[in-house]
Design a protein around this motif. Sequence first.
Motif, short mmCIF file in Angstrom:
data_model
loop_
_atom_site.label_atom_id
_atom_site.label_comp_id
_atom_site.label_asym_id
_atom_site.label_seq_id
_atom_site.Cartn_x
_atom_site.Cartn_y
_atom_site.Cartn_z
N GLY A 46 1.12 6.05 -7.75
CA GLY A 46 2.16 7.07 -7.76
C GLY A 46 3.36 6.64 -6.93
N GLU A 47 4.24 7.59 -6.73
CA GLU A 47 5.47 7.34 -5.95
C GLU A 47 5.58 8.22 -4.71
OE1 GLU A 47 6.21 6.81 -10.39
OE2 GLU A 47 5.54 8.48 -9.13
N VAL A 48 4.82 9.30 -4.65
CA VAL A 48 5.09 10.33 -3.64
C VAL A 48 4.82 9.87 -2.22
CG1 VAL A 48 4.31 12.58 -2.78
CG2 VAL A 48 4.90 12.29 -5.19
N THR A 49 3.67 9.25 -1.95
CA THR A 49 3.41 8.81 -0.57
C THR A 49 4.42 7.77 -0.10
OG1 THR A 49 1.05 9.30 -0.87
CG2 THR A 49 1.66 7.99 1.05
N PRO A 50 4.80 6.78 -0.93
CA PRO A 50 5.91 5.91 -0.50
C PRO A 50 7.20 6.69 -0.24
CG PRO A 50 4.70 4.85 -2.26
CD PRO A 50 4.14 6.24 -2.14
N LEU A 51 7.47 7.73 -1.05
CA LEU A 51 8.66 8.55 -0.78
C LEU A 51 8.55 9.23 0.58
CD1 LEU A 51 9.20 10.18 -4.30
CD2 LEU A 51 10.72 8.54 -3.18
N PHE A 52 7.35 9.74 0.91
CA PHE A 52 7.13 10.31 2.23
C PHE A 52 7.42 9.28 3.32
CE2 PHE A 52 3.59 13.33 0.50
CZ PHE A 52 4.56 14.20 0.03
N ALA A 53 6.93 8.05 3.10
CA ALA A 53 7.12 6.99 4.10
C ALA A 53 8.58 6.60 4.24
CB ALA A 53 6.28 5.76 3.71
N ILE A 54 9.28 6.52 3.12
CA ILE A 54 10.71 6.19 3.14
C ILE A 54 11.48 7.24 3.93
CG2 ILE A 54 12.79 6.01 1.70
CD1 ILE A 54 10.83 4.89 -0.52
N GLY B 238 0.78 -1.22 0.00
CA GLY B 238 0.00 0.00 0.00
C GLY B 238 0.82 1.28 0.00
N LEU B 239 0.21 2.32 0.54
CA LEU B 239 0.78 3.66 0.49
C LEU B 239 2.02 3.84 1.35
CD1 LEU B 239 -2.58 5.64 0.83
CD2 LEU B 239 -1.15 5.55 -1.23
N GLY B 240 2.06 3.16 2.49
CA GLY B 240 3.12 3.40 3.46
C GLY B 240 2.67 4.34 4.56
N THR B 241 1.37 4.64 4.63
CA THR B 241 0.88 5.52 5.70
C THR B 241 1.07 4.90 7.08
OG1 THR B 241 -1.35 4.66 5.27
CG2 THR B 241 -0.78 6.77 4.28
N ASN B 242 1.10 3.56 7.15
CA ASN B 242 1.37 2.91 8.43
C ASN B 242 2.76 3.27 8.94
OD1 ASN B 242 2.38 1.37 6.19
ND2 ASN B 242 2.69 -0.39 7.53
N LEU B 243 3.73 3.35 8.04
CA LEU B 243 5.09 3.73 8.44
C LEU B 243 5.16 5.21 8.81
CD1 LEU B 243 7.18 1.84 5.71
CD2 LEU B 243 6.57 1.08 8.01
N ILE B 244 4.41 6.04 8.09
CA ILE B 244 4.37 7.46 8.42
C ILE B 244 3.76 7.67 9.80
CG2 ILE B 244 3.37 9.68 7.77
CD1 ILE B 244 3.51 8.72 4.84
N PHE C 231 15.25 -1.06 9.09
CA PHE C 231 15.29 -1.35 7.65
C PHE C 231 13.95 -1.09 6.97
CE2 PHE C 231 15.17 -5.22 10.28
CZ PHE C 231 13.84 -5.58 10.10
N ASP C 232 12.99 -0.50 7.67
CA ASP C 232 11.68 -0.23 7.07
C ASP C 232 11.81 0.60 5.80
OD1 ASP C 232 9.94 -1.64 8.67
OD2 ASP C 232 9.55 0.02 10.04
N TRP C 233 12.62 1.66 5.88
CA TRP C 233 12.75 2.56 4.73
C TRP C 233 13.30 1.83 3.52
CZ3 TRP C 233 17.34 3.56 2.22
CH2 TRP C 233 18.51 3.11 2.87
N PHE C 234 14.23 0.90 3.75
CA PHE C 234 14.87 0.19 2.64
C PHE C 234 13.91 -0.78 1.98
CE2 PHE C 234 17.36 -3.42 1.00
CZ PHE C 234 18.13 -2.74 0.05
N PHE C 235 13.18 -1.54 2.78
CA PHE C 235 12.21 -2.47 2.21
C PHE C 235 11.11 -1.73 1.46
CE2 PHE C 235 13.35 -5.99 5.40
CZ PHE C 235 14.06 -6.69 4.44
N LYS C 236 10.68 -0.59 2.02
CA LYS C 236 9.64 0.18 1.34
C LYS C 236 10.15 0.71 0.00
CE LYS C 236 5.53 1.89 1.03
NZ LYS C 236 4.39 0.97 0.82
N LEU C 237 11.38 1.14 -0.04
CA LEU C 237 11.97 1.62 -1.29
C LEU C 237 12.05 0.51 -2.33
CD1 LEU C 237 15.12 3.90 -1.58
CD2 LEU C 237 14.87 1.91 -3.03
N VAL C 238 12.62 -0.61 -1.94
CA VAL C 238 12.82 -1.71 -2.89
C VAL C 238 11.48 -2.24 -3.41
CG1 VAL C 238 13.64 -4.08 -3.12
CG2 VAL C 238 15.05 -2.38 -1.94
N LEU C 239 10.52 -2.45 -2.51
CA LEU C 239 9.26 -3.06 -2.91
C LEU C 239 8.39 -2.10 -3.71
CD1 LEU C 239 8.55 -5.09 0.34
CD2 LEU C 239 9.23 -5.97 -1.91
#
Length: 405
Positions: free
Chosen positions: A318-326, A280-286, A298-306
């Motif tokens: 899109g890419e922006v919300t995952p970038l926010f999460a990373i 998903g978006l990565g809002t859980n990480l945010i 390593f959350d940021w790394f796995f989110k980036l790779v996946l």
Amino acid sequence: MKGIKEEKGVPLLHQVFLCLIGIILGVLVGGIDTVFGRTLLFLSSLRSSNPFYWIPFLGFAGLLITFLYRRFGGVASKGMGLVFEVSQDHSEKIPLRLVPLVIVTTWMTHLFGGSAGREGVAVQIGATFGNLFGRYTHFAKYRKLILVMGMAAGFAGLFQTPIAAVLFALEVLVLEQLYLSALVPSLVAAFVAAITSHWLGLEKFSVPLTVQLTLNWKLLVQLVLLGLIFGLVGNLFAFSLSLTKKKFSEWLPNPYYRIVLGGIVLSFIFLVLWQGRYSGLGTNLIEASFGGKEVLSFDWFFKLVLTVLTLSLGFQGGEVTPLFAIGASLGVVLAPVVGLPSDLVSGIGYIAVFSSATNTLLAPIFIGGEVFGFGNVAYFFVAVAVAYSVNRRHSIYGLQVIGEK
């Protein structure tokens, strides 16, 4: 920036009518953003509650996504690339079918666990209607300007950061150049879109930060270091996305094989890694980054790779919300290293990784202000300026061009 681009001879009366078009665009795009955004959040919640019901079928959802684009997409299959082509006069038309196509396929990507964002959809929605208005009104000579208005409305309606949305639309199409003739009409479109989506119930993410720091030499060095690290991570994302898309298309030229086989592998990885933590978006990480919850190193790394893998295989979003999460989750890791408050470093990461990956300077700073509070803009400015300056050859938007000197 190399320059400021203004289209000469936009009479005041035309500006007024463009603002009226901006109001219509804002209401229309803000409403569609709301439907898209609220449905996306519902589907994401549905997946998070029952990951084993949905994520195993990611590859098969990918088959349907590929079929829809190949059967109905046509030129609309270019997505954001088509928006850039139209802005550069390489194409004239963004077909209206792009809107339902990108919305439905992005919903499918998120429901079945792909790691992707949503801003690309909102910007494409706004650009499509901006292009439509530009072609079918008496202001055809301002069609690029109206396109920018639509993009600003799309971004603002989804994220409810209208100032940042305007600046993003003004600076993302042509690097190192601003189209200030679109400034006032885009402001109108963006604010109307943000107000519309808020009134219709789409919530804005905001975390007011209260940081009391003196901007001295020590803090300046810390901010420069953070900007450098976040800038490199943003460039890593952009470079990896471009390279992986190219390699996947070479290794598996058939898009059906590529997305179904890759989707099956991805679904296994998503389930093994904490049952969809990186879906998903990565809002859980945010939320974890700013809410004091556990953030793994390593959350940021796995989110980036996946996220790179998801988008490279052909899934939509899109890419922006995952970038926010990373950036936010990496900020939690870096905060004790540099000796700064975790919320502040996560906030800087939130915007600085985005800045580097998109080659935008002003929009990320104002996202920081609108999301975290304008009292922190001095810190954001220093870090983002450094991140923006790091290796600017790579961008998540492959068709960005350098402006005229």
